[in-house]
Design a protein around this motif. Structure first.
Motif, PDB file in Angstrom:
ATOM      1  N   LEU A  12       0.829  -1.200   0.000  1.00 18.01           N
ATOM      2  CA  LEU A  12       0.000   0.000   0.000  1.00 18.01           C
ATOM      3  C   LEU A  12       0.863   1.250   0.000  1.00 18.01           C
ATOM      4  CD1 LEU A  12      -2.703   1.416   0.197  1.00 18.01           C
ATOM      5  CD2 LEU A  12      -2.615   1.125   2.692  1.00 18.01           C
ATOM      6  N   SER A  13       1.896   1.268   0.856  1.00 14.36           N
ATOM      7  CA  SER A  13       2.760   2.446   0.902  1.00 14.36           C
ATOM      8  C   SER A  13       3.492   2.634  -0.407  1.00 14.36           C
ATOM      9  CB  SER A  13       3.770   2.315   2.055  1.00 14.36           C
ATOM     10  OG  SER A  13       4.621   1.202   1.855  1.00 14.36           O
ATOM     11  N   LEU A  14       3.859   1.508  -1.043  1.00 10.67           N
ATOM     12  CA  LEU A  14       4.519   1.586  -2.337  1.00 10.67           C
ATOM     13  C   LEU A  14       3.588   2.195  -3.375  1.00 10.67           C
ATOM     14  CD1 LEU A  14       6.868   0.904  -4.207  1.00 10.67           C
ATOM     15  CD2 LEU A  14       5.916  -1.387  -4.441  1.00 10.67           C
ATOM     16  N   ALA A  15       2.329   1.778  -3.382  1.00 10.36           N
ATOM     17  CA  ALA A  15       1.370   2.322  -4.340  1.00 10.36           C
ATOM     18  C   ALA A  15       1.164   3.811  -4.130  1.00 10.36           C
ATOM     19  CB  ALA A  15       0.037   1.577  -4.210  1.00 10.36           C
ATOM     20  N   ILE A  16       1.076   4.236  -2.866  1.00  9.76           N
ATOM     21  CA  ILE A  16       0.917   5.659  -2.573  1.00  9.76           C
ATOM     22  C   ILE A  16       2.110   6.449  -3.081  1.00  9.76           C
ATOM     23  CG2 ILE A  16       0.778   7.334  -0.698  1.00  9.76           C
ATOM     24  CD1 ILE A  16      -0.796   5.251   0.895  1.00  9.76           C
ATOM     25  N   ALA A  17       3.320   5.879  -2.880  1.00  8.93           N
ATOM     26  CA  ALA A  17       4.524   6.568  -3.355  1.00  8.93           C
ATOM     27  C   ALA A  17       4.512   6.719  -4.864  1.00  8.93           C
ATOM     28  CB  ALA A  17       5.773   5.796  -2.916  1.00  8.93           C
ATOM     29  N   LEU A  18       4.076   5.682  -5.557  1.00  9.75           N
ATOM     30  CA  LEU A  18       4.022   5.734  -7.012  1.00  9.75           C
ATOM     31  C   LEU A  18       3.042   6.799  -7.475  1.00  9.75           C
ATOM     32  CD1 LEU A  18       4.044   1.939  -7.970  1.00  9.75           C
ATOM     33  CD2 LEU A  18       5.967   3.521  -7.819  1.00  9.75           C
ATOM     34  N   ILE A  19       1.861   6.856  -6.862  1.00 16.04           N
ATOM     35  CA  ILE A  19       0.848   7.820  -7.271  1.00 16.04           C
ATOM     36  C   ILE A  19       1.321   9.248  -7.041  1.00 16.04           C
ATOM     37  CG2 ILE A  19      -1.471   8.665  -6.744  1.00 16.04           C
ATOM     38  CD1 ILE A  19      -2.225   5.756  -6.064  1.00 16.04           C
ATOM     39  N   SER A  20       1.926   9.502  -5.863  1.00 14.12           N
ATOM     40  CA  SER A  20       2.367  10.858  -5.552  1.00 14.12           C
ATOM     41  C   SER A  20       3.475  11.309  -6.480  1.00 14.12           C
ATOM     42  CB  SER A  20       2.820  10.938  -4.094  1.00 14.12           C
ATOM     43  OG  SER A  20       3.923  10.079  -3.874  1.00 14.12           O
ATOM     44  N   THR A  21       4.385  10.372  -6.824  1.00 18.11           N
ATOM     45  CA  THR A  21       5.478  10.737  -7.720  1.00 18.11           C
ATOM     46  C   THR A  21       4.946  11.074  -9.106  1.00 18.11           C
ATOM     47  OG1 THR A  21       7.027   9.324  -6.510  1.00 18.11           O
ATOM     48  CG2 THR A  21       7.617   9.900  -8.772  1.00 18.11           C
ATOM     49  N   GLN A  22       4.021  10.273  -9.605  1.00 18.26           N
ATOM     50  CA  GLN A  22       3.479  10.531 -10.930  1.00 18.26           C
ATOM     51  C   GLN A  22       2.742  11.866 -10.967  1.00 18.26           C
ATOM     52  OE1 GLN A  22       1.147   7.023 -11.439  1.00 18.26           O
ATOM     53  NE2 GLN A  22       2.881   5.741 -11.988  1.00 18.26           N
ATOM     54  N   ALA A  23       2.000  12.182  -9.897  1.00 20.92           N
ATOM     55  CA  ALA A  23       1.256  13.433  -9.857  1.00 20.92           C
ATOM     56  C   ALA A  23       2.199  14.623  -9.827  1.00 20.92           C
ATOM     57  CB  ALA A  23       0.335  13.444  -8.643  1.00 20.92           C
ATOM     58  N   LEU A  24       3.256  14.519  -9.051  1.00 20.07           N
ATOM     59  CA  LEU A  24       4.203  15.620  -8.944  1.00 20.07           C
ATOM     60  C   LEU A  24       4.945  15.841 -10.256  1.00 20.07           C
ATOM     61  CD1 LEU A  24       5.711  14.974  -5.402  1.00 20.07           C
ATOM     62  CD2 LEU A  24       4.251  16.876  -6.086  1.00 20.07           C
ATOM     63  N   ALA A  25       5.192  14.757 -10.990  1.00 15.39           N
ATOM     64  CA  ALA A  25       5.931  14.883 -12.239  1.00 15.39           C
ATOM     65  C   ALA A  25       5.168  15.704 -13.263  1.00 15.39           C
ATOM     66  CB  ALA A  25       6.246  13.499 -12.801  1.00 15.39           C
ATOM     67  N   GLN A  26       3.862  15.838 -13.094  1.00 13.79           N
ATOM     68  CA  GLN A  26       3.058  16.607 -14.032  1.00 13.79           C
ATOM     69  C   GLN A  26       3.042  18.099 -13.684  1.00 13.79           C
ATOM     70  OE1 GLN A  26      -0.778  14.747 -13.917  1.00 13.79           O
ATOM     71  NE2 GLN A  26      -0.032  12.770 -14.654  1.00 13.79           N
ATOM     72  N   ASP A  27       3.522  18.449 -12.510  1.00 16.74           N
ATOM     73  CA  ASP A  27       3.544  19.853 -12.098  1.00 16.74           C
ATOM     74  C   ASP A  27       4.689  20.580 -12.770  1.00 16.74           C
ATOM     75  OD1 ASP A  27       2.628  19.073  -8.658  1.00 16.74           O
ATOM     76  OD2 ASP A  27       1.428  19.216 -10.500  1.00 16.74           O
ATOM     77  N   ASP A  28       4.615  21.894 -12.777  1.00 18.35           N
ATOM     78  CA  ASP A  28       5.724  22.696 -13.261  1.00 18.35           C
ATOM     79  C   ASP A  28       6.869  22.614 -12.264  1.00 18.35           C
ATOM     80  OD1 ASP A  28       3.515  25.283 -14.512  1.00 18.35           O
ATOM     81  OD2 ASP A  28       4.314  23.496 -15.502  1.00 18.35           O
ATOM     82  N   LEU A  29       8.052  22.317 -12.750  1.00 19.09           N
ATOM     83  CA  LEU A  29       9.205  22.175 -11.877  1.00 19.09           C
ATOM     84  C   LEU A  29       9.772  23.539 -11.506  1.00 19.09           C
ATOM     85  CD1 LEU A  29      11.038  19.234 -13.673  1.00 19.09           C
ATOM     86  CD2 LEU A  29       9.495  19.120 -11.711  1.00 19.09           C
ATOM     87  N   PRO A  30      10.384  23.659 -10.336  1.00 17.62           N
ATOM     88  CA  PRO A  30      11.059  24.915  -9.970  1.00 17.62           C
ATOM     89  C   PRO A  30      12.180  25.214 -10.952  1.00 17.62           C
ATOM     90  CG  PRO A  30      10.838  23.441  -8.081  1.00 17.62           C
ATOM     91  CD  PRO A  30      10.476  22.638  -9.288  1.00 17.62           C
ATOM     92  N   ARG A  31      12.325  26.480 -11.318  1.00 15.51           N
ATOM     93  CA  ARG A  31      13.353  26.876 -12.272  1.00 15.51           C
ATOM     94  C   ARG A  31      14.121  28.080 -11.761  1.00 15.51           C
ATOM     95  NH1 ARG A  31      13.122  24.313 -17.174  1.00 15.51           N
ATOM     96  NH2 ARG A  31      11.264  23.001 -17.485  1.00 15.51           N
ATOM     97  N   THR A  32      15.366  28.181 -12.228  1.00 19.29           N
ATOM     98  CA  THR A  32      16.220  29.308 -11.880  1.00 19.29           C
ATOM     99  C   THR A  32      15.864  30.491 -12.780  1.00 19.29           C
ATOM    100  OG1 THR A  32      17.902  28.564 -13.451  1.00 19.29           O
ATOM    101  CG2 THR A  32      18.076  27.763 -11.181  1.00 19.29           C
ATOM    102  N   PRO A  33      16.381  31.680 -12.473  1.00 17.24           N
ATOM    103  CA  PRO A  33      16.072  32.841 -13.320  1.00 17.24           C
ATOM    104  C   PRO A  33      16.453  32.659 -14.789  1.00 17.24           C
ATOM    105  CG  PRO A  33      16.962  33.576 -11.237  1.00 17.24           C
ATOM    106  CD  PRO A  33      17.100  32.090 -11.252  1.00 17.24           C
ATOM    107  N   ASP A  34      17.457  31.804 -15.091  1.00 15.70           N
ATOM    108  CA  ASP A  34      17.839  31.597 -16.486  1.00 15.70           C
ATOM    109  C   ASP A  34      17.039  30.467 -17.133  1.00 15.70           C
ATOM    110  OD1 ASP A  34      19.085  29.682 -14.902  1.00 15.70           O
ATOM    111  OD2 ASP A  34      20.812  29.501 -16.230  1.00 15.70           O
ATOM    112  N   GLY A  35      16.015  29.959 -16.438  1.00 13.78           N
ATOM    113  CA  GLY A  35      15.099  28.992 -17.032  1.00 13.78           C
ATOM    114  C   GLY A  35      15.482  27.539 -16.880  1.00 13.78           C
ATOM    115  N   LYS A  36      16.605  27.242 -16.222  1.00 15.68           N
ATOM    116  CA  LYS A  36      17.026  25.859 -16.035  1.00 15.68           C
ATOM    117  C   LYS A  36      16.311  25.252 -14.820  1.00 15.68           C
ATOM    118  CE  LYS A  36      20.078  25.770 -19.368  1.00 15.68           C
ATOM    119  NZ  LYS A  36      19.805  27.103 -19.957  1.00 15.68           N
ATOM    120  N   PRO A  37      16.106  23.937 -14.810  1.00 16.05           N
ATOM    121  CA  PRO A  37      15.524  23.307 -13.616  1.00 16.05           C
ATOM    122  C   PRO A  37      16.358  23.625 -12.380  1.00 16.05           C
ATOM    123  CG  PRO A  37      15.539  21.759 -15.444  1.00 16.05           C
ATOM    124  CD  PRO A  37      16.323  22.959 -15.907  1.00 16.05           C
ATOM    125  N   ASP A  38      15.694  23.988 -11.313  1.00 17.55           N
ATOM    126  CA  ASP A  38      16.377  24.373 -10.085  1.00 17.55           C
ATOM    127  C   ASP A  38      16.685  23.115  -9.275  1.00 17.55           C
ATOM    128  OD1 ASP A  38      17.349  25.535  -7.812  1.00 17.55           O
ATOM    129  OD2 ASP A  38      15.745  27.025  -7.639  1.00 17.55           O
TER     130      ASP A  38
END
Length: 334
Positions: A12-38
């Motif tokens: 169950l904990s493994l499934a929750i981890a998988l779901i949360s990771t997949q959901a987060l991967a769809q979000d906009d990632l933090p970026r530096t002022p020059d546009g690179k992933p932070d």
């Protein structure tokens, strides 16, 4: 004493981890002022997943829920046994529970260790080993690997003097290849702080307080030999790619030679995870390049990384050398 919770309902904990990771991967990632992933922050790569795979698993890279439960639960049971109250009536030299289990011969008991308590999950897959290529999850040494770790002709023996002691014991660089590259977990202090600008990325390893500075879009420094090598990086879309050569000859990475090249890839896949991929190449030592994947997990923003205070010439070093001289004297005058 550390308070560890026994992992229950692992699937169950493994499934929750998988779901949360997949959901987060769809979000906009933090970026530096020059546009690179932070990539900045404090990260940990502690995991129960070993570097090399249990040979009984063969080419099985992805574990099933039962295997994950057994590995994580087995580790928890081991810790509970280690943390159990000692038998006050045990014989001198016996283990904590009175048996000859050898725990009194361990330089560190489990209280001081922090190897992680979970199998790492990358791309939704619980991994059986950090190494993903070759398919058997083993380091592909060319010939007998022991030859690469033998003492070089003319080099001081381990007890000849301080110069013969391991680099980590002399507090020059962390043990294993924790500081990198490749940056691999060890038995404790698996924490890193990343500081990033447009021209540089600095990775500070907690162990021995090693700081590696990666120059972005630069050229390698010829004939430059550094403890952690000479690292040059560039961006491929949203992935930081780093190539490292020029390692100090005393810092042997899995017995590699001066021909060693390590290529790393840092891909921030969510707000809390970086997938770290590395490839080790040295045709004089390895029969083929080998690749590993490791998950770096973000630490809380209010959880600082404290200095690992180590110093060359620590208190144990004089004792080690004095003991060696005593043994030599006793051998000369039995």
């Amino acid at each position: 004493m550390m308070n560890r919770q026994k992992p229950t309902f692992a699937a169950l904990s493994l499934a929750i981890a998988l779901i949360s990771t997949q959901a987060l991967a769809q979000d906009d990632l933090p970026r530096t002022p020059d546009g690179k992933p932070d990539l900045q922050g404090v990260w940990s790569n502690a995991t129960l997943t070993p570097l090399t795979r249990d040979r009984e698993l063969g080419e099985t890279l992805v574990l099933n829920a039962d295997q994950v439960r057994a590995m994580e639960g087995g580790h928890q049971e081991f810790l509970e046994a280690e943390y159990a109250a000692s038998d006050p009536d045990r014989e001198p030299g016996a283990g904590a529970q009175g048996g000859d289990d050898g725990d009194t011969n361990d330089g560190y008991n489990e209280f001081w260790k922090e190897v992680g308590d979970r199998i790492q999950v990358i791309n939704g897959e619980p991994r059986a080993s950090i190494i993903v290529d070759p398919a058997n999850g083993q380091i592909p040494f060319a010939g007998d690997p022991r030859a690469r770790f033998a003492r070089a002709p003319g080099a001081p023996a381990a007890n000849d003097g301080p110069e013969g002691r391991p680099l980590s014991e002399r507090c020059l660089i962390s043990f294993g290849t924790h500081s990198g590259p490749p940056m691999l977990p060890v038995m404790y202090n698996n924490n890193y702080q990343i500081v990033q600008t447009e021209d540089y990325v600095m990775i500070l390893a907690e162990m021995i307080h090693d700081a590696r500075i990666i120059r972005i879009d630069d050229e390698p420094m010829p004939h430059m030999q550094k403890w952690m090598g000479d690292s040059v990086g560039h961006w491929e879309d949203d992935t930081l790619v780093v190539s490292t050569t020029g390692y100090h000859p005393q810092h042997t990475v899995f017995g590699a030679s001066e021909n060693l090249t390590v290529t790393e890839r840092f891909e921030r896949v969510s707000t809390s995870e970086i997938v770290y991929t590395f490839t080790v190449e040295d045709p004089t030592v390895f029969s083929q390049p080998w690749t590993g994947e490791l998950l770096f997990n973000a630490k809380s923003a209010d959880e600082p990384m404290y200095e690992y205070a180590c110093h060359e010439g620590n208190y144990a070093l004089p004792g080690v050398l004095a003991g060696a001289r005593r043994a030599e004297a006793e051998a000369a005058n039995p």
